[in-house]
Design a protein around this motif. Structure first.
Motif, PDB file in Angstrom:
ATOM      1  N   GLN A 153      19.653  -1.995  36.520  1.00 23.50           N
ATOM      2  CA  GLN A 153      19.244  -3.248  35.883  1.00 23.50           C
ATOM      3  C   GLN A 153      19.002  -3.049  34.390  1.00 23.50           C
ATOM      4  N   GLN A 154      18.365  -1.936  34.033  1.00 22.96           N
ATOM      5  CA  GLN A 154      18.081  -1.662  32.623  1.00 22.96           C
ATOM      6  C   GLN A 154      19.359  -1.367  31.844  1.00 22.96           C
ATOM      7  N   LEU A 155      20.311  -0.688  32.476  1.00 23.82           N
ATOM      8  CA  LEU A 155      21.600  -0.435  31.819  1.00 23.82           C
ATOM      9  C   LEU A 155      22.311  -1.745  31.501  1.00 23.82           C
ATOM     10  N   GLN A 156      22.249  -2.679  32.440  1.00 26.76           N
ATOM     11  CA  GLN A 156      22.938  -3.954  32.246  1.00 26.76           C
ATOM     12  C   GLN A 156      22.306  -4.804  31.149  1.00 26.76           C
ATOM     13  N   SER A 157      21.035  -4.577  30.897  1.00 23.39           N
ATOM     14  CA  SER A 157      20.356  -5.353  29.848  1.00 23.39           C
ATOM     15  C   SER A 157      20.291  -4.611  28.514  1.00 23.39           C
ATOM     16  N   SER A 158      20.850  -3.396  28.486  1.00 23.93           N
ATOM     17  CA  SER A 158      20.803  -2.605  27.250  1.00 23.93           C
ATOM     18  C   SER A 158      21.687  -3.220  26.175  1.00 23.93           C
ATOM     19  N   GLN A 159      21.145  -3.295  24.981  1.00 24.42           N
ATOM     20  CA  GLN A 159      21.899  -3.817  23.845  1.00 24.42           C
ATOM     21  C   GLN A 159      22.697  -2.734  23.131  1.00 24.42           C
ATOM     22  N   SER A 160      22.468  -1.473  23.477  1.00 24.68           N
ATOM     23  CA  SER A 160      23.117  -0.374  22.762  1.00 24.68           C
ATOM     24  C   SER A 160      24.418   0.080  23.406  1.00 24.68           C
ATOM     25  N   LEU A 161      24.705  -0.402  24.627  1.00 28.65           N
ATOM     26  CA  LEU A 161      25.947  -0.015  25.302  1.00 28.65           C
ATOM     27  C   LEU A 161      27.000  -1.115  25.137  1.00 28.65           C
ATOM     28  N   PRO A 162      28.176  -0.784  24.601  1.00 30.14           N
ATOM     29  CA  PRO A 162      29.249  -1.781  24.462  1.00 30.14           C
ATOM     30  C   PRO A 162      29.962  -2.013  25.797  1.00 30.14           C
ATOM     31  N   VAL A 163      29.194  -2.501  26.770  1.00 33.30           N
ATOM     32  CA  VAL A 163      29.726  -2.719  28.111  1.00 33.30           C
ATOM     33  C   VAL A 163      29.503  -4.170  28.512  1.00 33.30           C
ATOM     34  N   SER A 164      30.557  -4.796  29.001  1.00 37.46           N
ATOM     35  CA  SER A 164      30.449  -6.107  29.627  1.00 37.46           C
ATOM     36  C   SER A 164      30.378  -5.865  31.132  1.00 37.46           C
ATOM     37  N   TRP A 165      29.195  -6.049  31.690  1.00 37.46           N
ATOM     38  CA  TRP A 165      28.983  -5.715  33.094  1.00 37.46           C
ATOM     39  C   TRP A 165      29.429  -6.859  33.999  1.00 37.46           C
TER      40      TRP A 165
END
Length: 316
Positions: free
Chosen positions: A88-100
């Protein structure tokens, strides 16, 4: 193009692979430890996030449809809940250029033995014998039934792992020093390697300096070297370690497979890589008791197994 992430999180490092739905690996990242029970939740999450960032760094923003996290020490319901919070925290991270684009069914959380099995074999059916600092034998059959032997940690178990080999070597050297056991070349070798004037100085290193499990485990190659040179005590220590693994492997195979089945057993971990004498004896002993068993080296790394398990959720 569907992309998935496979994460292998251990007590020393974390590896992440970015894989497309064809099985092609597009990126690999590596970071520090992510066994949260050792390093804490925040440090574990930071390592996972860093490994993901490295795996995707050359691709810009990517869309991830599935993820598998195979982490050391994750096997109980509350561990799963902790790692679910990580996702959940990974998906809300602003530092990862990932579209989950994750659905609950596309998130796999498991222990590191499963991903070592799948990575090592390239599929989900067989046995993995893991011999690193610690040890565990784990298997799965075609019905999805699993069996584990070992993995109880340095105090309660981990027979055959580097820590137990090193501790047995140190104890044997001290018993020889006391005159209570056979003379062994381990005594002068440990003294020379550690720069000790006397083996009695081990008390200072182990207790007062508080050597870690990993530091002690790093002495295991000395036992292997002396065994190769013919020291009977060192040979006995390695033989005991081998037989622990043989017994564990037999228990797993008997629990999951019939005698007529061909079973692949993959050996993974630093002990098998560095102590070749052990692996040769293990293979011979397993085949003697289970003639249809095939002892193999890993075909892929554990993170690859994690990525395959993530991919599998897209096919179901």
């Amino acid at each position: 193009m569907s992309l998935v992430l496979g994460i292998d999180g251990g007590g020393t490092k974390t590896v992440c692979l970015l894989m497309r739905d064809t099985g092609q690996v597009l990126g690999r990242g590596e970071a520090g430890a992510s066994n949260y029970q050792n390093v804490g939740k925040q440090a574990a999450l930071c390592s996972i996030q860093s490994a993901i960032a490295q795996a995707i760094v050359s691709l810009g923003t990517v869309q991830v449809k599935a993820i598998c996290l195979g982490l050391a020490g994750v096997g109980r319901p509350w561990d799963i809940q902790v790692v679910q919070t990580f996702v959940q925290q990974l998906q809300s991270s602003q530092s990862l250029p990932v579209s989950w684009a994750l659905q609950p069914s596309n998130v796999v959380i498991c222990n590191d033995a499963l991903i070592a099995l799948v990575g090592g074999l390239g599929h989900t059916v067989g046995v993995v014998a893991i011999a690193g600092t610690g040890s565990i034998v784990w298997g799965q059959n075609s019905q999805g039934c699993t069996k584990r032997v070992g993995g109880w940690g340095p105090i309660l178990g981990d027979s055959g792992g580097a820590y137990q080999i090193a501790i047995s070597g140190l104890r044997s050297a001290l018993r020889a020093y006391d005159g209570c056991d056979l003379p062994t070349t381990l005594e002068p070798r440990f003294r020379e390697h550690l720069g000790l004037s006397s083996l009695e100085d081990l008390v200072n290193i182990i207790y007062q300096q508080g050597w870690s499990v990993q530091e002690i485990a790093a002495l295991a190659p000395i036992v292997a070297q002396e065994a190769t040179s013919g020291d009977e005590v060192a040979l006995g220590i390695l033989e005991d370690a081998v037989q622990e693994f043989v017994q564990a492997t037999q228990v797993v195979m008997d629990s999951l497979f019939t005698p007529s089945q061909v079973i692949e057993v993959v050996t993974t971990g630093s002990v098998w890589q560095g102590l070749s004498l052990m692996r040769e004896r293990f293979e011979a002993s397993v085949i003697k008791s289970k003639p249809l068993a095939k002892v193999i080296f890993p075909r892929h790394e554990p993170a690859y197994g994690a990525a395959l398990l993530a991919l599998k959720t897209l096919w179901n």
